[in-house]
Design an enzyme around this catalytic site. Structure first.
Site, mmCIF file in Angstrom:
data_model
loop_
_atom_site.group_PDB
_atom_site.id
_atom_site.type_symbol
_atom_site.label_atom_id
_atom_site.label_comp_id
_atom_site.label_asym_id
_atom_site.label_seq_id
_atom_site.Cartn_x
_atom_site.Cartn_y
_atom_site.Cartn_z
ATOM 1 N N SER A 23 33.890 50.187 23.143
ATOM 2 C CA SER A 23 35.035 50.603 24.366
ATOM 3 C C SER A 23 36.326 50.929 23.907
ATOM 4 C CB SER A 23 34.860 49.386 25.267
ATOM 5 O OG SER A 23 33.774 49.328 25.895
ATOM 6 N N LYS B 58 30.255 37.458 33.049
ATOM 7 C CA LYS B 58 30.127 38.368 34.340
ATOM 8 C C LYS B 58 30.044 37.444 35.678
ATOM 9 C CE LYS B 58 28.005 42.269 31.769
ATOM 10 N NZ LYS B 58 26.869 43.354 31.990
ATOM 11 N N GLY C 189 16.231 40.475 35.424
ATOM 12 C CA GLY C 189 17.664 40.213 34.913
ATOM 13 C C GLY C 189 18.832 40.798 35.172
ATOM 14 N N ALA D 44 20.319 43.952 34.192
ATOM 15 C CA ALA D 44 20.247 45.382 34.267
ATOM 16 C C ALA D 44 19.193 45.592 35.654
ATOM 17 C CB ALA D 44 19.450 45.705 33.270
ATOM 18 N N ASN E 12 7.941 41.163 37.795
ATOM 19 C CA ASN E 12 8.613 40.315 36.756
ATOM 20 C C ASN E 12 7.283 39.464 36.073
ATOM 21 O OD1 ASN E 12 11.157 40.109 35.578
ATOM 22 N ND2 ASN E 12 10.583 38.126 35.532
ATOM 23 N N VAL F 189 15.831 51.194 31.184
ATOM 24 C CA VAL F 189 17.358 50.558 31.009
ATOM 25 C C VAL F 189 17.541 50.756 29.434
ATOM 26 C CG1 VAL F 189 17.513 49.424 33.263
ATOM 27 C CG2 VAL F 189 16.608 48.559 31.168
ATOM 28 N N GLY G 131 17.834 54.932 28.964
ATOM 29 C CA GLY G 131 19.031 54.121 29.436
ATOM 30 C C GLY G 131 20.326 54.504 28.779
HETATM 31 P P1 NAD Z 1 18.200 39.687 30.907
HETATM 32 O O1 NAD Z 1 17.985 38.589 30.051
HETATM 33 O O2 NAD Z 1 19.216 39.670 31.838
HETATM 34 O O3 NAD Z 1 17.029 40.199 31.721
HETATM 35 C C1 NAD Z 1 15.741 40.150 30.866
HETATM 36 C C2 NAD Z 1 14.432 40.633 31.674
HETATM 37 O O4 NAD Z 1 13.444 40.882 30.864
HETATM 38 C C3 NAD Z 1 13.839 39.530 32.709
HETATM 39 O O5 NAD Z 1 13.324 40.335 33.908
HETATM 40 C C4 NAD Z 1 12.871 39.041 31.942
HETATM 41 O O6 NAD Z 1 11.666 38.617 33.063
HETATM 42 C C5 NAD Z 1 12.280 39.941 31.218
HETATM 43 N N1 NAD Z 1 11.755 39.790 29.813
HETATM 44 C C6 NAD Z 1 12.302 39.144 28.773
HETATM 45 N N2 NAD Z 1 11.312 39.028 27.950
HETATM 46 C C7 NAD Z 1 10.429 39.844 28.153
HETATM 47 C C8 NAD Z 1 9.077 40.105 27.486
HETATM 48 N N3 NAD Z 1 8.724 39.538 26.438
HETATM 49 N N4 NAD Z 1 8.215 41.102 28.336
HETATM 50 C C9 NAD Z 1 8.577 41.412 29.539
HETATM 51 N N5 NAD Z 1 9.659 41.031 30.092
HETATM 52 C C10 NAD Z 1 10.472 40.337 29.285
HETATM 53 O O7 NAD Z 1 18.585 41.181 30.003
HETATM 54 P P2 NAD Z 1 19.494 42.412 30.694
HETATM 55 O O8 NAD Z 1 20.921 42.418 30.405
HETATM 56 O O9 NAD Z 1 19.029 42.626 32.078
HETATM 57 O O10 NAD Z 1 18.789 43.636 29.688
HETATM 58 C C11 NAD Z 1 17.600 43.928 29.734
HETATM 59 C C12 NAD Z 1 17.735 45.218 29.023
HETATM 60 O O11 NAD Z 1 18.548 46.415 29.558
HETATM 61 C C13 NAD Z 1 17.990 45.348 27.631
HETATM 62 O O12 NAD Z 1 17.477 46.056 26.734
HETATM 63 C C14 NAD Z 1 19.443 45.967 27.617
HETATM 64 O O13 NAD Z 1 19.956 46.554 26.535
HETATM 65 C C15 NAD Z 1 19.305 46.897 28.743
HETATM 66 N N6 NAD Z 1 20.672 47.177 29.522
HETATM 67 C C16 NAD Z 1 20.857 48.584 29.539
HETATM 68 C C17 NAD Z 1 21.833 48.778 30.287
HETATM 69 C C18 NAD Z 1 22.292 50.582 30.294
HETATM 70 O O14 NAD Z 1 23.405 50.768 30.781
HETATM 71 N N7 NAD Z 1 21.479 51.351 30.086
HETATM 72 C C19 NAD Z 1 22.905 47.982 30.868
HETATM 73 C C20 NAD Z 1 22.363 46.711 30.766
HETATM 74 C C21 NAD Z 1 21.240 46.095 29.875
#
Ligand code: NAD
Length: 289
Positions: free
Chosen positions: A24, A73, A135, A137, A157, A235, A259
């Site tokens: 950033s 956050k 989660g 995202a 989920n 994502v 994503g």
């Molecule tokens: P988080 O920890 O808040 O949420 C995790 C989610 O994944 C939950 O719904 C959980 O139940 C599920 N999960 C965890 N382990 C799992 C498994 N083994 N099998 C299936 N589901 C499982 O994470 P987050 O911050 O929401 O991030 C999730 C993804 O989104 C990451 O890959 C992150 O890099 C990506 N992300 C992308 C962007 C973007 O701008 N593209 C922004 C934020 C996050």
């Protein structure tokens, strides 16, 4: 940079922990220089319990804004003077704008998702969606798409602690955006998943599945759900094309969207909130190359 910083220079920053790896500062400082804005951007390692002190410092130093990353956050949202609708419903912020001493919190992740789809010719308005995950995202996507007029969102989920968060989001959206029909299911109910995807226009993976080092994982095991007119999104941005997207593309889905664009567009939205300007995305890409 030394020639750019003056007595009048305004400060913006990323707060969270860790932040040392963040791209950033490089991106924002390029954009400020490009637009000839008298701002500079830093990154500060702030733990969750230090958030109130960091926000006091933001006021004291009259900082224009902050991007907020994990683990700050939620604590940041709890200490804002005002919240955008999405940030209020989600209970988390990733962007804070200092409006003449009033700290206003926003969540641009969902905006980034919607803008990325628009960039690919897809409007969420009136669409039926299936979103896997509950989660950070996934919740941001669910809330923004509901606010932007999605007709229905079926959340799936695994039966883990995030399932309660999905139920909580559905309850809030029922009150805040009653026109959007939001339902929650366990992903273990594969028949229901298949049934809901058959009715959907857009399928989104909002979980960690498919992200390095779990590239081999896709939560969609029955590939017969893929149809040419089903838009399939992820994502996850590392790898750029996840197993889900590859299998959807190979099965004939016309639009598969990763994503990386969401990440870019959430930054574009934050830059607009700070400066009122469009981020010079193409110019920054050339600068990086
Ligand atoms: P988080 O920890 O808040 O949420 C995790 C989610 O994944 C939950 O719904 C959980 O139940 C599920 N999960 C965890 N382990 C799992 C498994 N083994 N099998 C299936 N589901 C499982 O994470 P987050 O911050 O929401 O991030 C999730 C993804 O989104 C990451 O890959 C992150 O890099 C990506 N992300 C992308 C962007 C973007 O701008 N593209 C922004 C934020 C996050």
């Amino acid at each position: 940079m030394e020639q750019r910083i003056k007595g009048t220079t305004g400060l913006l920053a990323l707060i969270g922990s860790p932040v040392g790896h963040s791209g950033s500062p490089d991106m924002y400082n390029f954009c400020f220089r490009y637009h000839n804005l008298d701002y500079c951007y830093m990154a500060f390692d702030i733990k969750e319990d230090q958030v109130p002190a960091a926000l006091d410092a933001m006021r004291l130093f009259n900082m224009r804004g902050c991007n907020v990353t994990m683990p700050c956050k939620t604590a940041a949202a709890q200490n804002m003077d005002e919240l955008s609708d999405a940030a209020r419903i989600i209970g988390a912020v990733n962007t804070i704008v200092n409006e003449n001493g009033k700290l206003v919190g926003h969540m641009t992740d969902g905006i980034g998702f919607v803008e990325n789809l628009r960039d690919h010719g897809v409007d969420v308005k009136g669409k039926k969606m299936v979103v896997l995950g509950a989660g950070g995202a996934a919740t941001a996507i669910q809330v923004q798409c509901a606010l932007d007029g999605a007709a229905s969102i079926s959340i799936f989920n695994p039966n883990d602690p995030f399932l309660d968060r999905a139920k909580n989001t559905a309850a809030k959206l029922k009150k805040e955006v009653p026109d959007c029909d939001v339902q929650v299911f366990c992903i273990e109910d594969q028949d229901k998943l298949k049934e809901e995807i058959a009715k959907a226009d857009i399928l989104v993976n909002g979980t960690l599945a498919g992200m390095k080092p779990h590239e081999d994982v896709s939560l969609i095991t029955d590939k017969s759900v893929f149809r040419p007119d089903l838009v399939v999104c992820d994502v996850v941005y590392n790898p750029e094309e996840t197993r889900l997207l590859r299998e959807a593309r190979e099965a004939g889905c016309a639009k598969t969207i990763g994503g990386k664009g969401m990440l870019l567009w959430q930054g574009v939205a934050a830059y607009k909130l700070y400066t009122g300007l469009d981020m010079p995305v193409e110019e920054y890409k050339k600068f990086q190359a």
